[in-house]
Design a protein around this motif. Structure first.
Motif, PDB file in Angstrom:
ATOM      1  N   ALA A 304       0.825  -1.212   0.000  1.00  0.00           N
ATOM      2  CA  ALA A 304       0.000   0.000   0.000  1.00  0.00           C
ATOM      3  C   ALA A 304       0.860   1.265   0.000  1.00  0.00           C
ATOM      4  CB  ALA A 304      -0.925   0.002   1.216  1.00  0.00           C
ATOM      5  N   GLY A 305       2.181   1.082  -0.094  1.00  0.00           N
ATOM      6  CA  GLY A 305       3.076   2.234  -0.172  1.00  0.00           C
ATOM      7  C   GLY A 305       3.407   2.866   1.152  1.00  0.00           C
ATOM      8  N   GLU A 306       3.289   2.111   2.248  1.00  0.00           N
ATOM      9  CA  GLU A 306       3.503   2.683   3.579  1.00  0.00           C
ATOM     10  C   GLU A 306       4.934   2.522   4.094  1.00  0.00           C
ATOM     11  OE1 GLU A 306       0.517   1.714   6.463  1.00  0.00           O
ATOM     12  OE2 GLU A 306      -1.050   1.548   4.935  1.00  0.00           O
ATOM     13  N   LYS A 328       1.300   2.302  -9.151  1.00  0.00           N
ATOM     14  CA  LYS A 328       0.255   3.016  -8.416  1.00  0.00           C
ATOM     15  C   LYS A 328       0.781   3.604  -7.109  1.00  0.00           C
ATOM     16  CE  LYS A 328      -4.333   2.396  -6.390  1.00  0.00           C
ATOM     17  NZ  LYS A 328      -5.442   1.437  -6.140  1.00  0.00           N
ATOM     18  N   GLN A 329       1.630   2.849  -6.402  1.00  0.00           N
ATOM     19  CA  GLN A 329       2.073   3.272  -5.073  1.00  0.00           C
ATOM     20  C   GLN A 329       3.426   3.986  -5.081  1.00  0.00           C
ATOM     21  OE1 GLN A 329       0.021   3.258  -2.771  1.00  0.00           O
ATOM     22  NE2 GLN A 329      -1.515   1.802  -3.534  1.00  0.00           N
ATOM     23  N   GLY A 330       4.078   4.066  -6.229  1.00  0.00           N
ATOM     24  CA  GLY A 330       5.313   4.837  -6.329  1.00  0.00           C
ATOM     25  C   GLY A 330       6.512   4.193  -5.675  1.00  0.00           C
ATOM     26  N   TYR A 331       6.675   2.901  -5.908  1.00  0.00           N
ATOM     27  CA  TYR A 331       7.874   2.218  -5.394  1.00  0.00           C
ATOM     28  C   TYR A 331       8.410   1.257  -6.448  1.00  0.00           C
ATOM     29  CZ  TYR A 331       4.600  -1.637  -4.191  1.00  0.00           C
ATOM     30  OH  TYR A 331       3.656  -2.629  -4.232  1.00  0.00           O
ATOM     31  N   ARG A 332       9.620   0.779  -6.217  1.00  0.00           N
ATOM     32  CA  ARG A 332      10.242  -0.250  -7.055  1.00  0.00           C
ATOM     33  C   ARG A 332      10.421  -1.508  -6.212  1.00  0.00           C
ATOM     34  NH1 ARG A 332      15.726   1.959  -7.710  1.00  0.00           N
ATOM     35  NH2 ARG A 332      15.170   3.209  -5.880  1.00  0.00           N
ATOM     36  N   VAL A 333      10.323  -2.678  -6.843  1.00  0.00           N
ATOM     37  CA  VAL A 333      10.610  -3.942  -6.163  1.00  0.00           C
ATOM     38  C   VAL A 333      11.903  -4.493  -6.749  1.00  0.00           C
ATOM     39  CG1 VAL A 333       9.792  -6.220  -5.520  1.00  0.00           C
ATOM     40  CG2 VAL A 333       8.150  -4.377  -5.891  1.00  0.00           C
ATOM     41  N   LEU A 334      12.938  -4.501  -5.958  1.00  0.00           N
ATOM     42  CA  LEU A 334      14.246  -4.964  -6.420  1.00  0.00           C
ATOM     43  C   LEU A 334      14.411  -6.447  -6.104  1.00  0.00           C
ATOM     44  CD1 LEU A 334      16.466  -1.986  -5.187  1.00  0.00           C
ATOM     45  CD2 LEU A 334      15.167  -2.207  -7.314  1.00  0.00           C
TER      46      LEU A 334
END
Length: 630
Positions: A304-306, A328-334
């Motif tokens: 949820a981008g928290e 949507k939540q403005g993150y990257r998954v590395l």
């Protein structure tokens, strides 16, 4: 001292960065500097700060800014700030080399004389000088005080059971001299759970009977809810778990929140000793906020981008879900990789109390047979979509000790050979269900126990149960609480354990090879032998297998080693014995570890290894260099 040892451990004096008044202050500190509450950056830094290498790691120069939030599942997770921050007297680089960090340098003579050099002008987070007095206080007033250290000195301060001679050479130099070599000493200073051989003497003396009236201290302790003055001193002086916001630190951020709290704020240490290549004091990020909740909801909250930076409490099976929320939540998954030797390993208990089973578990042909009876490729496909690697419980390719043959020793899926090996052991008789019979006529039924913390392990056991049925062995699983589980395998009630593999995935010759030898009752494959070693023969039993005896001999040789070449040779032999004997049955390795990063957060490596030791998870990647691009 050999050239190899000099190259690794010789004192290293980094080129000083000439910080001057032209350097930009972190904006959050400017009001304090202008008011005179804080000195300017030039006066806050040591004379010779540590210059973080940006070139080899591809880092970019950052800017001061902002707050970084992370999710934690338990109150005790506050200790992760000390792990991630990873400021140590001596620390590992991202190439797993030992280098001075808090220290300006250190010298080693004959593997037993260690001279530590403190950076002149280095200060605690409250601005008080960090000097040899902090080492003297720990040695004389804590480590050798029976009221504070009832169990004696930490193991890294003992060599063959003997303590060192401690000397204060001058305000910035201390020396430890042992009769025998002690290669474990620098490791103890560099590990994620480091041995702290220093304390902020100026702060801690207010809680010590050597510097105050005992009756008054005991009254203060009672009023504070502590058992006695010693308990108060210990609780208020913890460095690994920094719960006391008044306690000065040398870490990049210091705790400012009185617990218990669901929101713990760590603010920048204005006297931190590291700088970027331009001479700007680190860290770039002003504060780190730990949000405590439940471990179960960390993946959902992360999705949820928290969280701005999250890997703890995330697993491979969260990867797809997390990827779906990236845009949507403005993150990257590395896609980092797990750094343990095997994601899932099975440990036969060589000290199982049933003599028939114990004889089988101590027979390496039996261990080899059940190992090649496992279809690791199927485990990889079913659990990790084929994205992991199959292999045994040994070092990873990233380790300088990696041996391709050992990585795949007795890991091929060959049920035909496994059946023949079991037949040759005299286990050819079967009952009506096709289950092999023990020499005393009982069916071969193995109960595999776990600490009950991983559905991943439960799923693996379902597959392994089917694999072993093909070689005439029935298996069942049992989930227990961790404490109960450990008591059971020590008392010989546990047949086999399923757990994570060894923590040696990224091993170098300078790391302690203790996991490969019976040295602790917490080892599920030989707990009674480990108890015997740990207690010096006062409890447990000595190893009976020649191979286990040899591993213990090699471990002792490592503890007496004086150079890198010796340690490398010892490690290689231990890895070969452990692999050939299949003392633990590894299955899959280098499983993807999702690392979720705010899209604006810079300098987090695209690829990394997620491991407790030696990398301290994020620690060797220098989180103080992470920064937000606005």
């Amino acid at each position: 001292m050999t050239a190899a040892l000099i190259a690794l451990l010789q004192v290293t004096v980094l080129t000083a960065v000439q910080a001057d008044t032209a350097l930009k202050e972190p904006p959050v500190l400017e009001p304090q500097v202008k008011s005179g509450e804080l000195p300017p950056m030039k006066e806050r830094l040591p004379e010779n700060p540590l210059v973080v290498d940006f070139d080899s790691s591809g880092k970019t120069i950052g800017q001061y800014c902002c707050s970084l939030e992370m999710l934690m599942g338990k109150a005790k997770d506050i200790r992760m700030m000390t792990v991630y921050g990873y400021a140590r007297l001596i620390g590992f680089t991202d190439k797993y080399e030992l280098k001075p960090d808090i220290l300006e340098g250190f010298e080693v003579e004959e593997g037993r004389i260690f001279t530590l050099k403190i950076r002149k002008g280095h200060k605690w987070s409250d601005g008080h000088p960090f000097t040899s007095e902090d080492f003297r206080y720990y040695w004389e007033d804590v480590a050798n005080n029976e009221e504070l250290s009832r169990s004696g000195l930490p193991q890294v301060l003992l060599s063959n059971g003997k303590p060192p001679v401690f000397e204060v050479i001058d305000e910035y130099t201390v020396r430890y001299t042992w009769e025998d070599p002690n290669p474990a000493f620098p490791l103890g200073l560099a590990y994620p759970l480091a041995t702290y051989i220093y304390k902020p003497a100026h702060f801690m003396k207010q809680y010590h009977v050597n510097y105050n009236d005992r009756a008054e201290l005991e009254k203060q302790a009672e009023d504070g809810g502590f058992r006695n003055w010693g308990a108060m001193h210990t609780a208020l002086g913890r460095q690994y778990r920094p719960e006391n916001p008044d306690m000065p630190t040398l870490q990049p951020w210091h705790n400012t929140t009185e617990g218990p709290s669901k929101r713990v704020v760590f603010k920048r240490n204005p006297f931190y000793h590291r700088v970027d290549p331009n001479g700007q004091q680190l860290p770039y990020i002003d504060e780190v906020v730990l949000l405590h909740g439940s471990t179960d909801i960390v993946p959902a909250k992360t999705g949820a981008g928290e969280s701005d930076l999250q890997a703890r409490y995330l697993r491979f099976d969260n990867f797809t879900f997390l990827k779906e929320g990236e845009e949507k939540q403005g993150y990257r998954v590395l896609p980092w990789r797990a750094g343990i030797a095997s994601q899932i390993s099975i440990y036969p208990n060589l000290n199982f109390k049933d003599p028939v089973w114990r004889d089988l578990f101590q027979n390496r042909e039996f261990r080899r047979a059940i190992s090649i009876g496992i279809n690791r490729a199927e485990l990889n496909e079913q659990l990790y979509f084929g994205l992991a690697k199959v292999g045994g419980d040994t070092v990873l390719e990233q380790s300088p000790l990696y041996n391709e043959n050992l990585a795949h020793n007795w890991t091929q899926h060959d049920p035909e050979l496994a059946n023949k090996m079991l037949d040759d052991l005299g286990l050819s008789e079967r009952n009506d269900q096709g289950t092999r019979l023990l020499p005393d006529g009982r069916p071969m039924e193995i109960i595999i126990e776990s600490a009950g913390e991983s559905t991943e392990q439960t799923d693996a056991l379902e597959l392994i149960r089917y694999h072993w049925e093909q070689i005439g062995i029935r298996s069942f699983s049992r989930s227990l609480q961790r404490d109960i589980h450990r008591r059971r395998f020590l008392t010989g009630e546990t047949m086999m354990t399923i757990s994570k593999g060894l923590n040696i995935g990224l091993a170098t010759p300078d790391l302690n090879p203790e996991e490969l030898a019976p040295v602790s009752p917490a080892q599920p494959n030989w707990p009674v032998w480990g108890q015997y070693t740990q207690t010096g023969g006062k409890a447990g039993e000595p190893p009976s297998l020649p191979s286990a005896k040899r591993l213990l001999e090699l471990y002792e040789l490592w503890r007496d080693s004086t150079n890198f070449a010796e340690r490398e040779s010892i490690w290689s032999e231990m890895l070969e014995i452990y692999s050939e004997e299949v003392f633990s049955i590894g299955t899959t390795r280098e499983v993807i570890q999702p690392v979720v990063v705010n899209s604006k957060l810079q300098n987090v490596p695209q690829e990394g290894i997620w491991a407790w030791s030696p990398s301290s998870f994020f620690g060797v990647y220098r989180p103080e260099t992470f920064w937000f691009a606005e």
